[in-house]
Scaffold this motif. Structure first.
Motif, PDB file in Angstrom:
ATOM      1  N   GLN B 171     -17.229   5.452  -4.983  1.00 34.30           N
ATOM      2  CA  GLN B 171     -17.980   5.861  -3.993  1.00 34.30           C
ATOM      3  C   GLN B 171     -17.116   6.734  -3.167  1.00 34.30           C
ATOM      4  OE1 GLN B 171     -20.187   4.105  -6.001  1.00 34.30           O
ATOM      5  NE2 GLN B 171     -21.201   4.852  -4.171  1.00 34.30           N
ATOM      6  N   GLN B 172     -17.655   7.922  -2.842  1.00 38.25           N
ATOM      7  CA  GLN B 172     -16.905   8.885  -2.092  1.00 38.25           C
ATOM      8  C   GLN B 172     -17.234   9.016  -0.682  1.00 38.25           C
ATOM      9  OE1 GLN B 172     -14.446  10.598  -3.686  1.00 38.25           O
ATOM     10  NE2 GLN B 172     -14.947   9.108  -5.091  1.00 38.25           N
ATOM     11  N   VAL B 173     -17.700   7.868  -0.281  1.00 32.54           N
ATOM     12  CA  VAL B 173     -17.697   7.902   1.320  1.00 32.54           C
ATOM     13  C   VAL B 173     -16.701   6.543   1.726  1.00 32.54           C
ATOM     14  CG1 VAL B 173     -19.956   8.544   1.671  1.00 32.54           C
ATOM     15  CG2 VAL B 173     -19.687   6.236   1.343  1.00 32.54           C
ATOM     16  N   GLU B 174     -16.373   6.528   2.952  1.00 28.61           N
ATOM     17  CA  GLU B 174     -15.629   5.271   3.568  1.00 28.61           C
ATOM     18  C   GLU B 174     -16.600   4.496   4.586  1.00 28.61           C
ATOM     19  OE1 GLU B 174     -11.026   7.075   3.446  1.00 28.61           O
ATOM     20  OE2 GLU B 174     -12.364   7.364   5.233  1.00 28.61           O
ATOM     21  N   ILE B 175     -16.186   3.278   4.785  1.00 36.05           N
ATOM     22  CA  ILE B 175     -16.671   2.714   5.792  1.00 36.05           C
ATOM     23  C   ILE B 175     -15.879   2.474   7.054  1.00 36.05           C
ATOM     24  CG2 ILE B 175     -18.068   0.439   6.428  1.00 36.05           C
ATOM     25  CD1 ILE B 175     -19.339   1.997   4.082  1.00 36.05           C
ATOM     26  N   GLN B 176     -16.177   2.802   8.236  1.00 35.21           N
ATOM     27  CA  GLN B 176     -15.253   2.920   9.549  1.00 35.21           C
ATOM     28  C   GLN B 176     -15.605   1.299   9.944  1.00 35.21           C
ATOM     29  OE1 GLN B 176     -12.859   4.771  10.075  1.00 35.21           O
ATOM     30  NE2 GLN B 176     -13.482   6.126   8.474  1.00 35.21           N
ATOM     31  N   VAL B 177     -14.849   0.586   9.690  1.00 33.01           N
ATOM     32  CA  VAL B 177     -15.250  -1.191   9.938  1.00 33.01           C
ATOM     33  C   VAL B 177     -15.286  -1.512  11.300  1.00 33.01           C
ATOM     34  CG1 VAL B 177     -14.791  -3.444   9.543  1.00 33.01           C
ATOM     35  CG2 VAL B 177     -14.007  -1.678   7.919  1.00 33.01           C
ATOM     36  N   ARG B 178     -16.504  -2.125  11.689  1.00 31.53           N
ATOM     37  CA  ARG B 178     -16.653  -2.558  12.974  1.00 31.53           C
ATOM     38  C   ARG B 178     -16.585  -4.075  13.116  1.00 31.53           C
ATOM     39  NH1 ARG B 178     -15.585   1.881  13.748  1.00 31.53           N
ATOM     40  NH2 ARG B 178     -16.775   3.478  14.544  1.00 31.53           N
ATOM     41  N   LYS B 179     -17.039  -4.763  12.009  1.00 32.05           N
ATOM     42  CA  LYS B 179     -16.857  -6.079  11.942  1.00 32.05           C
ATOM     43  C   LYS B 179     -16.561  -6.677  10.441  1.00 32.05           C
ATOM     44  CE  LYS B 179     -20.629  -6.912  15.578  1.00 32.05           C
ATOM     45  NZ  LYS B 179     -21.841  -7.269  15.977  1.00 32.05           N
ATOM     46  N   VAL B 180     -16.012  -7.790  10.469  1.00 28.68           N
ATOM     47  CA  VAL B 180     -15.601  -8.026   9.040  1.00 28.68           C
ATOM     48  C   VAL B 180     -15.653  -9.684   9.059  1.00 28.68           C
ATOM     49  CG1 VAL B 180     -13.256  -7.915   9.513  1.00 28.68           C
ATOM     50  CG2 VAL B 180     -14.196  -8.133   6.963  1.00 28.68           C
ATOM     51  N   TYR B 181     -16.457 -10.157   8.141  1.00 30.44           N
ATOM     52  CA  TYR B 181     -16.616 -11.684   8.225  1.00 30.44           C
ATOM     53  C   TYR B 181     -16.357 -12.105   6.714  1.00 30.44           C
ATOM     54  CZ  TYR B 181     -18.882 -10.879  12.563  1.00 30.44           C
ATOM     55  OH  TYR B 181     -19.322 -10.615  13.891  1.00 30.44           O
ATOM     56  N   CYS B 182     -15.599 -13.301   6.585  1.00 26.13           N
ATOM     57  CA  CYS B 182     -15.283 -13.861   5.142  1.00 26.13           C
ATOM     58  C   CYS B 182     -16.413 -14.861   4.806  1.00 26.13           C
ATOM     59  CB  CYS B 182     -13.892 -14.311   5.076  1.00 26.13           C
ATOM     60  SG  CYS B 182     -13.463 -14.902   3.482  1.00 26.13           S
ATOM     61  N   ILE B 183     -17.107 -14.637   3.836  1.00 27.62           N
ATOM     62  CA  ILE B 183     -18.259 -15.560   3.502  1.00 27.62           C
ATOM     63  C   ILE B 183     -17.594 -16.798   2.700  1.00 27.62           C
ATOM     64  CG2 ILE B 183     -20.467 -15.921   2.223  1.00 27.62           C
ATOM     65  CD1 ILE B 183     -20.621 -14.156   4.584  1.00 27.62           C
ATOM     66  N   ASN B 184     -16.689 -16.599   1.730  1.00 27.73           N
ATOM     67  CA  ASN B 184     -16.018 -17.352   0.889  1.00 27.73           C
ATOM     68  C   ASN B 184     -14.715 -17.115   0.610  1.00 27.73           C
ATOM     69  OD1 ASN B 184     -15.979 -19.997  -0.482  1.00 27.73           O
ATOM     70  ND2 ASN B 184     -17.805 -19.605  -1.493  1.00 27.73           N
ATOM     71  N   ARG B 185     -13.844 -17.703   0.961  1.00 29.83           N
ATOM     72  CA  ARG B 185     -12.478 -17.168   0.484  1.00 29.83           C
ATOM     73  C   ARG B 185     -11.808 -17.717  -1.061  1.00 29.83           C
ATOM     74  NH1 ARG B 185      -7.777 -17.071   4.685  1.00 29.83           N
ATOM     75  NH2 ARG B 185      -8.929 -16.626   6.787  1.00 29.83           N
ATOM     76  N   ALA B 186     -11.407 -16.974  -1.845  1.00 38.10           N
ATOM     77  CA  ALA B 186     -10.969 -17.221  -3.062  1.00 38.10           C
ATOM     78  C   ALA B 186      -9.576 -17.676  -2.967  1.00 38.10           C
ATOM     79  CB  ALA B 186     -10.630 -15.864  -3.858  1.00 38.10           C
ATOM     80  N   ILE B 187      -9.284 -18.608  -3.967  1.00 32.94           N
ATOM     81  CA  ILE B 187      -7.865 -19.295  -3.709  1.00 32.94           C
ATOM     82  C   ILE B 187      -6.652 -18.016  -3.778  1.00 32.94           C
ATOM     83  CG2 ILE B 187      -8.276 -21.685  -4.634  1.00 32.94           C
ATOM     84  CD1 ILE B 187      -7.222 -20.245  -7.423  1.00 32.94           C
ATOM     85  N   PRO B 188      -5.534 -18.267  -3.205  1.00 33.37           N
ATOM     86  CA  PRO B 188      -4.453 -17.201  -3.064  1.00 33.37           C
ATOM     87  C   PRO B 188      -4.209 -16.437  -4.395  1.00 33.37           C
ATOM     88  CG  PRO B 188      -3.988 -18.870  -1.589  1.00 33.37           C
ATOM     89  CD  PRO B 188      -5.201 -19.580  -2.447  1.00 33.37           C
ATOM     90  N   VAL B 189      -4.304 -17.352  -5.600  1.00 32.27           N
ATOM     91  CA  VAL B 189      -3.983 -16.715  -6.659  1.00 32.27           C
ATOM     92  C   VAL B 189      -4.816 -17.247  -7.907  1.00 32.27           C
ATOM     93  CG1 VAL B 189      -1.892 -16.679  -8.437  1.00 32.27           C
ATOM     94  CG2 VAL B 189      -1.379 -17.286  -6.168  1.00 32.27           C
ATOM     95  N   LEU B 190      -5.434 -15.908  -8.217  1.00 30.00           N
ATOM     96  CA  LEU B 190      -6.313 -16.075  -9.433  1.00 30.00           C
ATOM     97  C   LEU B 190      -5.695 -16.012 -10.594  1.00 30.00           C
ATOM     98  CD1 LEU B 190      -9.241 -14.283  -7.681  1.00 30.00           C
ATOM     99  CD2 LEU B 190      -9.241 -16.604  -8.274  1.00 30.00           C
ATOM    100  N   PRO B 191      -6.033 -16.468 -11.886  1.00 31.17           N
ATOM    101  CA  PRO B 191      -5.458 -16.364 -12.980  1.00 31.17           C
ATOM    102  C   PRO B 191      -5.490 -14.923 -13.685  1.00 31.17           C
ATOM    103  CG  PRO B 191      -7.544 -17.533 -13.363  1.00 31.17           C
ATOM    104  CD  PRO B 191      -7.134 -17.530 -11.797  1.00 31.17           C
ATOM    105  N   ILE B 192      -6.591 -14.052 -13.339  1.00 29.90           N
ATOM    106  CA  ILE B 192      -6.631 -12.614 -13.679  1.00 29.90           C
ATOM    107  C   ILE B 192      -6.557 -11.891 -12.526  1.00 29.90           C
ATOM    108  CG2 ILE B 192      -8.297 -11.143 -14.601  1.00 29.90           C
ATOM    109  CD1 ILE B 192      -9.313 -13.277 -16.429  1.00 29.90           C
ATOM    110  N   ASN B 193      -5.882 -10.860 -12.406  1.00 27.47           N
ATOM    111  CA  ASN B 193      -5.837  -9.841 -11.473  1.00 27.47           C
ATOM    112  C   ASN B 193      -6.618  -8.807 -12.126  1.00 27.47           C
ATOM    113  OD1 ASN B 193      -5.446  -7.529  -9.989  1.00 27.47           O
ATOM    114  ND2 ASN B 193      -3.362  -8.119  -9.479  1.00 27.47           N
ATOM    115  N   LEU B 194      -7.923  -8.439 -11.226  1.00 27.63           N
ATOM    116  CA  LEU B 194      -9.080  -7.466 -11.698  1.00 27.63           C
ATOM    117  C   LEU B 194      -8.354  -6.127 -11.969  1.00 27.63           C
ATOM    118  CD1 LEU B 194     -12.163  -8.502 -10.027  1.00 27.63           C
ATOM    119  CD2 LEU B 194     -11.680  -8.258 -12.575  1.00 27.63           C
ATOM    120  N   GLU B 195      -7.383  -5.615 -11.175  1.00 30.14           N
ATOM    121  CA  GLU B 195      -6.938  -4.295 -11.658  1.00 30.14           C
ATOM    122  C   GLU B 195      -6.165  -4.371 -12.968  1.00 30.14           C
ATOM    123  OE1 GLU B 195      -6.515  -2.118  -7.267  1.00 30.14           O
ATOM    124  OE2 GLU B 195      -5.163  -3.822  -7.745  1.00 30.14           O
ATOM    125  N   ASP B 196      -5.491  -5.231 -13.258  1.00 34.61           N
ATOM    126  CA  ASP B 196      -4.791  -5.491 -14.616  1.00 34.61           C
ATOM    127  C   ASP B 196      -6.104  -5.364 -15.489  1.00 34.61           C
ATOM    128  OD1 ASP B 196      -2.461  -5.691 -13.237  1.00 34.61           O
ATOM    129  OD2 ASP B 196      -2.505  -7.754 -13.216  1.00 34.61           O
TER     130      ASP B 196
END
Lengths: 477, 477
Positions: B171-196
């Protein structure tokens, strides 16, 4: 009438008819044998007459059996066939070509006969009148009426409108026949007579009162000769309704950003604890047939698809003989992420079912009427906005009606049926959602209610006496 | 930053992550362990700092972990989330709420950070800048960047247009964040890094040249953690393309008067002679999994349906490891009656494939581009009116090109591939129909040609190097 035997053919009708001799009942066989003998006698008489007449029939080219090489992809004539169901009064006076199965023959005299041609749910009356002006000979009339039922015919003729409405056919026009060719003859005696197979229970009861005796085609005969039984108008309609249900299911969910997936059916373990599973060997390893696409739908949601649906077979090795148990059926499954509340799922289910009900009423009137003729039913009562009752409200309705129910226990089939009747009386709907079930009667993975862990975020959908079980699986995105 | 542990949850991510420890490689584990240790250190540092700051953060309500009861269907707020893929310049200045997976964190300073949120194939850059005017504290910046990758976040903010085009997001726009909530935390280390997991082969080659070392996610890891691997943009796109192929298949055939059916998959014998079959026990009787809907499609035609199609699983117990063999796949099958000539079938096939090609080009550009980024491909070359060659013409082309072929024998894979190349060079198409095969190389039920019984009324459809086998089954109505 041709003295040739029917052309060699690989038609399934013939293969099945060969099989039929081994399995149909003796009584029926005797009856059919008498019919066949009579037909042979008529044919023989015809043959003699024909051999005298053949030389002098100047219209011999207008009828006959199509030779096998003609149906071997010899030519592309550019002719076009009109569907029997498309024949209406607008076509009056025009020349048409139709192809269909010969459902009934009604010879009136040497010079006149009616042939009813059927194509799927539609039938049309074809009129043969010997007339030199129209190229129709008495031999042609005899040829047309000597064919076996369910033979495939090409008929060319002029569309006309009869003086009296036609009761025996769906189409309210007739075809004044100019040419008739047999593409493929059915064997003289089929294991199922389609007119018998298409009668309603009411017709049988009426016949019993008048002393008339009709043949009932029983379920095992229908299943043994499924490709013939499928030709009844009601079966043609049922399959079309099924198709339209699937179409609307896909269309509605697609419009709500669901995407269709296909999950594996050969899997390494059972999909659901408890339910019986078909087991098999997969390259030397034990495998199961999927009892549900549940896990794969959930993986799709975790995989970022947001909303998915699947239409596909479900396998359950259940040894139960109820209308709620099938070893194999086509499941229409959906799974979605929830933003805040499981009512988001209820809303989709509500909109989906109402959309399907409307779609069938608006687009399948012919199919519904066709089914209604053989299997009468009342139209389903439903509300624009689906009624939602809590489980506790449902229990209260049953209690008020004198049924003692354990408030935190499960509803048995009898209680569900009774609740269905009570809801129909009170709210005028046969389609409703019951929600907030006791947690104890739902699967372990069901989310408890935030305000009372004895209840759960779950619901069932009721439609007439049947019902669907739609658990709220507690996942968010 | 909250000092609470991640909320108890049944999320599939966690279940899978638990499994991961047992199966991922040692090397990877070591690497991930170092990462995790580092993350813990950072978190600990944060915790101390936070406990000092928490008291005085007047904007604490604007961020944090959502408590479990909040995701237990507590309220229906009426808020609406906008899809990440729908965020464009038209939304500039408006306040939006989005939910997505945290794909990347880019802390710039204590007061500024970027978070990339992903939803399906779309990503957007969220900008956090500490500012009392906007209700954003340094604690909030820290909270957002301390979350684990793939955690699910709700972000509220104002849409803005960046000065420079964004390379890292769709997307070619940005979001200037006002609020951020975490619905569900993933564990710190996943077996796959999505960028990889989303990198193309070309990127790996480029990295090798520059000496950069990137992690390759191998096929077994992808399959072991399928629900994570499914999140790559290319996989998201592939499933959507599959869905659209099925949609267009159904839509095109429906427009040609086909109806969709579902035939049984548990059957009493093998569907095709020769092909390997999965066997199982059905209530004490031997049964097979259908290797093809062939017989049932044919019964439907004999049953008066005229034209039918089926989309469903096909099972073949073949122990072959080629791209033409699969033990289970989704078949897109069709069957139709023929009025005169099997070219009527060719015409449907021709129209169907061209309609699908066009549909994908016109409606799935985003999906095609997304796949192309990870798995580059050339657009398919096809003609408006599909090329049809006789088998003899094909043999002649191969001969002219120096390939010796038995003219009445079958084409092997190598010959088919070569023919595909020759046709592409000569006619500029990768999609064509080869017809009039020698009768001897086709199944027993194939109809011989009327003018030469050494040839048959059959054809195959070629698309690039793959091909489909579409026999002409000799039935008329």
């Amino acid at each position: 009438m041709s003295s040739e035997p029917p052309p060699a053919s690989t038609s399934t009708e013939e293969l099945e008819a060969d099989l039929s001799a081994a399995t149909i009942s003796k009584k029926q066989l005797n009856k059919e044998a008498r019919k066949a003998a009579k037909a042979a006698k008529v044919e023989k008489a015809g043959k003699v007459e024909k051999s005298q007449a053949e030389e002098v029939d100047p219209f011999a080219a207008n009828y006959g059996d199509v030779p096998v090489e003609e149906i071997q992809s010899k030519v592309i004539s550019g002719r076009s066939w009109i569907g029997v169901g498309d024949l209406d009064e607008a076509a009056e006076g025009s020349s048409v070509l139709i192809r269909g199965s010969a459902q009934a023959f009604r010879p009136v005299s040497k010079k006149m006969a009616f042939v009813v041609l059927r194509q799927s749910m539609s039938t049309v009356q074809c009129v043969l009148v010997a007339s030199a002006d129209h190229g129709v000979s008495t031999q042609m009339v005899r040829f047309a009426t000597s064919l076996s039922k369910e033979s495939i015919l090409d008929v060319e003729g002029i569309v006309s409108i009869p003086k009296e409405p036609l009761k025996a056919t769906t189409q309210q026009v007739e075809i004044q026949v100019r040419k008739v060719y047999c593409i493929n003859r059915a064997i003289p005696v089929l294991p199922i007579n389609l007119e018998d197979a298409a009668r309603s229970e009411a017709e049988f009861e009426k016949a019993e009162q008048t002393g008339e005796k009709w043949v009932r085609v029983l379920q095992d005969t229908r299943l043994n000769y499924r490709s013939i039984d499928l030709r009844t108008p009601a079966n043609q309609a049922i399959f079309r309704i099924q198709f339209q249900v699937e179409n609307k299911f896909r269309e509605y969910l697609s419009s709500k950003d669901f995407i269709g997936i296909h999950s594996p059916k050969l899997i390494s373990g059972s999909s659901e604890g408890g339910a019986a599973v078909f087991k098999l060997q997969y390259n030397g390893q034990p495998a199961c047939l999927a009892q549900s696409p549940q896990l794969y739908k959930q993986m799709s949601i975790c995989g970022g698809f947001g909303r998915v649906f699947e239409v596909g077979p479900v396998f359950r090795a259940e040894n139960s003989n109820t209308h709620r148990h099938l070893c194999e059926f086509i499941g229409l499954d959906a799974e979605m992420e929830i933003k805040e509340h499981y009512f988001e799922v209820c809303d989709i289910i509500d909109g989906l079912f109402v959309a399907i009900f409307k779609h069938l009423n608006e687009n399948c009137q012919k199919e519904l009427e066709t089914i209604n003729r053989q299997y009468p039913f009342e139209p389903l009562k439903y509300l624009e906005k689906t009624l939602k009752l809590t489980y506790a409200e449902g229990i209260q309705m049953l209690k008020d009606a004198g049924t003692e129910i354990e408030p935190m226990g499960d509803l048995n089939t009898e209680a569900e049926k009774k609740l269905g009747r009570l809801v129909k009386e009170k709210y005028g709907t046969e389609f409703f959602i019951l929600y907030r079930y006791p947690l104890a009667v739902r699967p372990f993975y069901t989310m408890p209610c935030y305000d009372d862990p004895a209840y759960s975020n779950s619901f069932d959908v009721f439609i007439r006496v049947a019902f669907w079980d739609l658990a709220h699986h507690p996942r968010h995105i």
